[in-house]
Design a protein around this motif. Structure first.
Motif, PDB file in Angstrom:
ATOM      1  N   ALA A 123      -6.383   4.654 -14.138  1.00  0.00           N
ATOM      2  CA  ALA A 123      -5.827   3.875 -13.023  1.00  0.00           C
ATOM      3  C   ALA A 123      -6.709   2.674 -12.716  1.00  0.00           C
ATOM      4  CB  ALA A 123      -5.680   4.758 -11.788  1.00  0.00           C
ATOM      5  N   GLU A 124      -6.246   1.515 -13.131  1.00  0.00           N
ATOM      6  CA  GLU A 124      -6.958   0.280 -12.801  1.00  0.00           C
ATOM      7  C   GLU A 124      -6.627  -0.109 -11.365  1.00  0.00           C
ATOM      8  OE1 GLU A 124      -7.816  -4.054 -14.898  1.00  0.00           O
ATOM      9  OE2 GLU A 124      -6.371  -2.662 -15.753  1.00  0.00           O
ATOM     10  N   ASN A 125      -7.622  -0.659 -10.664  1.00  0.00           N
ATOM     11  CA  ASN A 125      -7.422  -1.100  -9.268  1.00  0.00           C
ATOM     12  C   ASN A 125      -6.844   0.026  -8.414  1.00  0.00           C
ATOM     13  OD1 ASN A 125      -8.077  -3.937  -9.865  1.00  0.00           O
ATOM     14  ND2 ASN A 125      -6.132  -3.959 -10.956  1.00  0.00           N
ATOM     15  N   LEU A 126      -7.427   1.217  -8.515  1.00  0.00           N
ATOM     16  CA  LEU A 126      -6.855   2.378  -7.838  1.00  0.00           C
ATOM     17  C   LEU A 126      -6.712   2.166  -6.337  1.00  0.00           C
ATOM     18  CD1 LEU A 126      -5.905   5.334  -8.112  1.00  0.00           C
ATOM     19  CD2 LEU A 126      -8.270   6.027  -7.694  1.00  0.00           C
ATOM     20  N   ASP A 127      -7.657   1.497  -5.721  1.00  0.00           N
ATOM     21  CA  ASP A 127      -7.627   1.337  -4.264  1.00  0.00           C
ATOM     22  C   ASP A 127      -6.949   0.052  -3.807  1.00  0.00           C
ATOM     23  OD1 ASP A 127      -9.626  -0.232  -5.355  1.00  0.00           O
ATOM     24  OD2 ASP A 127     -11.068   0.130  -3.741  1.00  0.00           O
ATOM     25  N   GLY A 157       0.816  -1.207   0.000  1.00  0.00           N
ATOM     26  CA  GLY A 157       0.000   0.000   0.000  1.00  0.00           C
ATOM     27  C   GLY A 157       0.851   1.259   0.000  1.00  0.00           C
ATOM     28  N   GLU A 158       1.925   1.263   0.774  1.00  0.00           N
ATOM     29  CA  GLU A 158       2.807   2.430   0.810  1.00  0.00           C
ATOM     30  C   GLU A 158       3.462   2.652  -0.553  1.00  0.00           C
ATOM     31  OE1 GLU A 158       4.581   2.626   5.283  1.00  0.00           O
ATOM     32  OE2 GLU A 158       4.968   0.770   4.164  1.00  0.00           O
ATOM     33  N   LEU A 159       3.908   1.565  -1.186  1.00  0.00           N
ATOM     34  CA  LEU A 159       4.550   1.686  -2.488  1.00  0.00           C
ATOM     35  C   LEU A 159       3.575   2.174  -3.551  1.00  0.00           C
ATOM     36  CD1 LEU A 159       6.859  -1.458  -2.600  1.00  0.00           C
ATOM     37  CD2 LEU A 159       7.581   0.929  -2.691  1.00  0.00           C
ATOM     38  N   ALA A 206      -7.162   5.408   5.079  1.00  0.00           N
ATOM     39  CA  ALA A 206      -6.479   6.698   5.218  1.00  0.00           C
ATOM     40  C   ALA A 206      -5.646   7.008   3.981  1.00  0.00           C
ATOM     41  CB  ALA A 206      -5.611   6.701   6.473  1.00  0.00           C
ATOM     42  N   GLN A 207      -4.941   6.008   3.460  1.00  0.00           N
ATOM     43  CA  GLN A 207      -4.143   6.220   2.256  1.00  0.00           C
ATOM     44  C   GLN A 207      -5.033   6.570   1.065  1.00  0.00           C
ATOM     45  OE1 GLN A 207      -2.302   2.365   2.281  1.00  0.00           O
ATOM     46  NE2 GLN A 207      -0.376   3.125   3.136  1.00  0.00           N
ATOM     47  N   PHE A 208      -6.155   5.881   0.952  1.00  0.00           N
ATOM     48  CA  PHE A 208      -7.069   6.120  -0.159  1.00  0.00           C
ATOM     49  C   PHE A 208      -7.631   7.534  -0.104  1.00  0.00           C
ATOM     50  CE2 PHE A 208     -11.299   4.964  -2.293  1.00  0.00           C
ATOM     51  CZ  PHE A 208     -10.777   5.129  -3.556  1.00  0.00           C
ATOM     52  N   ARG A 209      -8.054   7.975   1.074  1.00  0.00           N
ATOM     53  CA  ARG A 209      -8.583   9.332   1.210  1.00  0.00           C
ATOM     54  C   ARG A 209      -7.511  10.376   0.902  1.00  0.00           C
ATOM     55  NH1 ARG A 209     -11.624   7.090   5.569  1.00  0.00           N
ATOM     56  NH2 ARG A 209      -9.917   7.576   7.018  1.00  0.00           N
ATOM     57  N   ALA A 210      -6.286  10.141   1.387  1.00  0.00           N
ATOM     58  CA  ALA A 210      -5.201  11.091   1.122  1.00  0.00           C
ATOM     59  C   ALA A 210      -4.886  11.156  -0.371  1.00  0.00           C
ATOM     60  CB  ALA A 210      -3.959  10.691   1.911  1.00  0.00           C
TER      61      ALA A 210
END
Length: 379
Positions: free
Chosen positions: A326-330, A289-291, A336-340
């Motif tokens: 962007a495929e598979n964006l989430d 997720g971070e990457l 939190a990462q998704f909202r940011a």
């Protein structure tokens, strides 16, 4: 009435008969997410957008649709000549107002564009039709002037006629100039697309420093950071700022280390607030997720000069916009990462030079972010 957009942009995708879609009309804003369960056609919608973009850039039908039969709606019957196909289209807004492009593609027995229509302001500016199945061409007619006058000529059946018009229309009459302006608006709106699906498993190893243009899988992330941290200092500082919201632990920099063998690897600079010694964490040790967050944030914060995309060099940059698909964006992102990421996207895309169209499995968090359009698809 709102003033027309300066930059031509695609504002609607139409999948009249394409794979799982039947009569789908999908509005597109600066940030658009297709949401829905598996099998609802999210990825298919992105694939249709990319296909139109590639046709607009001059690619041949066979390159764009290597398996055209896979785009035909399941269960679609053959006509009396044994033909099956699909229909897609879009609307491009800009100085010419809304301009519609609609395509009918024959997938079987052989792929060909059998019908194309370009319309604006209630007038058909270009239409094509297959008159002789034995020829590899369609009969085209485009608007010349008032009173129903048209010019007729054959066009190849494997290329987008709209993209060919600037080579065929002289532009000496008001009607011809209207045709050219509408065609160019559609082509400019479609042409600049960057498909992106970061692959963490390919981003962890050191890479050779290269030309520094980010590829779709973001596997050369370290090489691009090696370039951008020196050439795009303001945007790089913003990348570091948003990284703090998505990465565990303190983050003082998103940097690059050059290794003894000449390769480079990306690192997170760590500058603990308690006064302990500064250190660096190779990005290869981060979670998926971070990457993915860092890669997608870099895509949003850079531009055509950094992303591996071919823009129309003959069009002034002020009139161009780049669309990230962007495929598979989430995928792999926590809430939190998704909202940011969405907040960053809404901020960056607000001025019109960049647009984002993605697909997600769950859109609850997206509905809370101002400036994000969620398009719900159902099976």
């Amino acid at each position: 009435m709102d003033a027309p957009a300066i930059r031509p942009t695609v504002t609607e995708l139409r999948l009249s008969s394409f794979a799982a879609h039947r009569g789908s009309v999908l509005p597109l804003g600066p940030v658009t997410l297709f949401a829905g369960p598996s099998g609802s056609g999210k990825s298919t919608a992105l694939r249709a957008y990319e296909a139109l973009a590639r046709l607009g850039a001059g690619a041949a039908l066979g390159e764009v649709f290597p398996d055209p039969a896979g785009c035909v709606p399941e269960g679609a019957a053959r006509d009396e000549q044994g033909r099956r196909g699909f229909r897609i289209g879009c609307t491009a807004d800009g100085p010419e107002g809304p301009v519609r492009l609609d395509l009918a593609v024959q997938a079987e027995p052989e792929p060909r564009i059998v019908g194309e229509r370009l319309t604006a302001r209630g007038r058909t500016l270009l239409s094509t039709a297959l008159r002789d199945p034995g020829r590899s061409s369609v009969q085209a007619a485009w608007h010349t002037a008032g009173g129903g006058r048209v010019t007729r000529a054959p066009l190849p059946d494997d290329l987008l006629g709209t993209a060919l018009l600037p080579l065929r229309v002289a532009g000496t009459t008001d009607g011809q100039r209207q045709v050219l302006a509408a065609a160019e608006q559609v082509v400019v709106a479609l042409r600049s697309v960057f498909p992106c699906d970061p692959r963490p498993e390919l981003m962890r190893e050191p890479v050779a420093p290269g030309e520094g243009r980010l590829r779709s899988g973001c596997d050369n992330l370290a090489a691009v950071l090696h370039r951008t941290r020196h050439e795009c200092t303001r945007r790089h500082a913003r990348l570091t700022s948003v990284a703090r919201a998505a990465c565990a632990g303190p983050v003082s920099d998103v940097g690059v280390e050059q290794l003894a063998d000449g390769t480079v690897r990306a690192v997170l600079g760590r500058d603990p607030a308690d006064g302990a010694a500064a250190r660096a964490t190779p990005l290869g040790r981060l979670g998926d997720g971070e990457l993915r967050f860092l890669a997608l944030a870099l895509v949003l914060l850079t531009g055509p000069g950094v992303l591996a995309v071919d823009q129309a060099s003959e069009v002034p940059r002020a009139l161009q916009s780049l669309t990230v698909l962007a495929e598979n964006l989430d995928r792999a992102l926590d809430a939190a990462q998704f909202r940011a990421l969405l907040a960053l996207a809404a901020s960056v895309c607000a001025d019109g030079h960049l647009r984002l169209v993605g697909e997600v499995g769950e859109a609850a968090a997206a509905r809370e972010v101002r400036g994000v359009t969620v398009v719900d698809l159902v099976r």
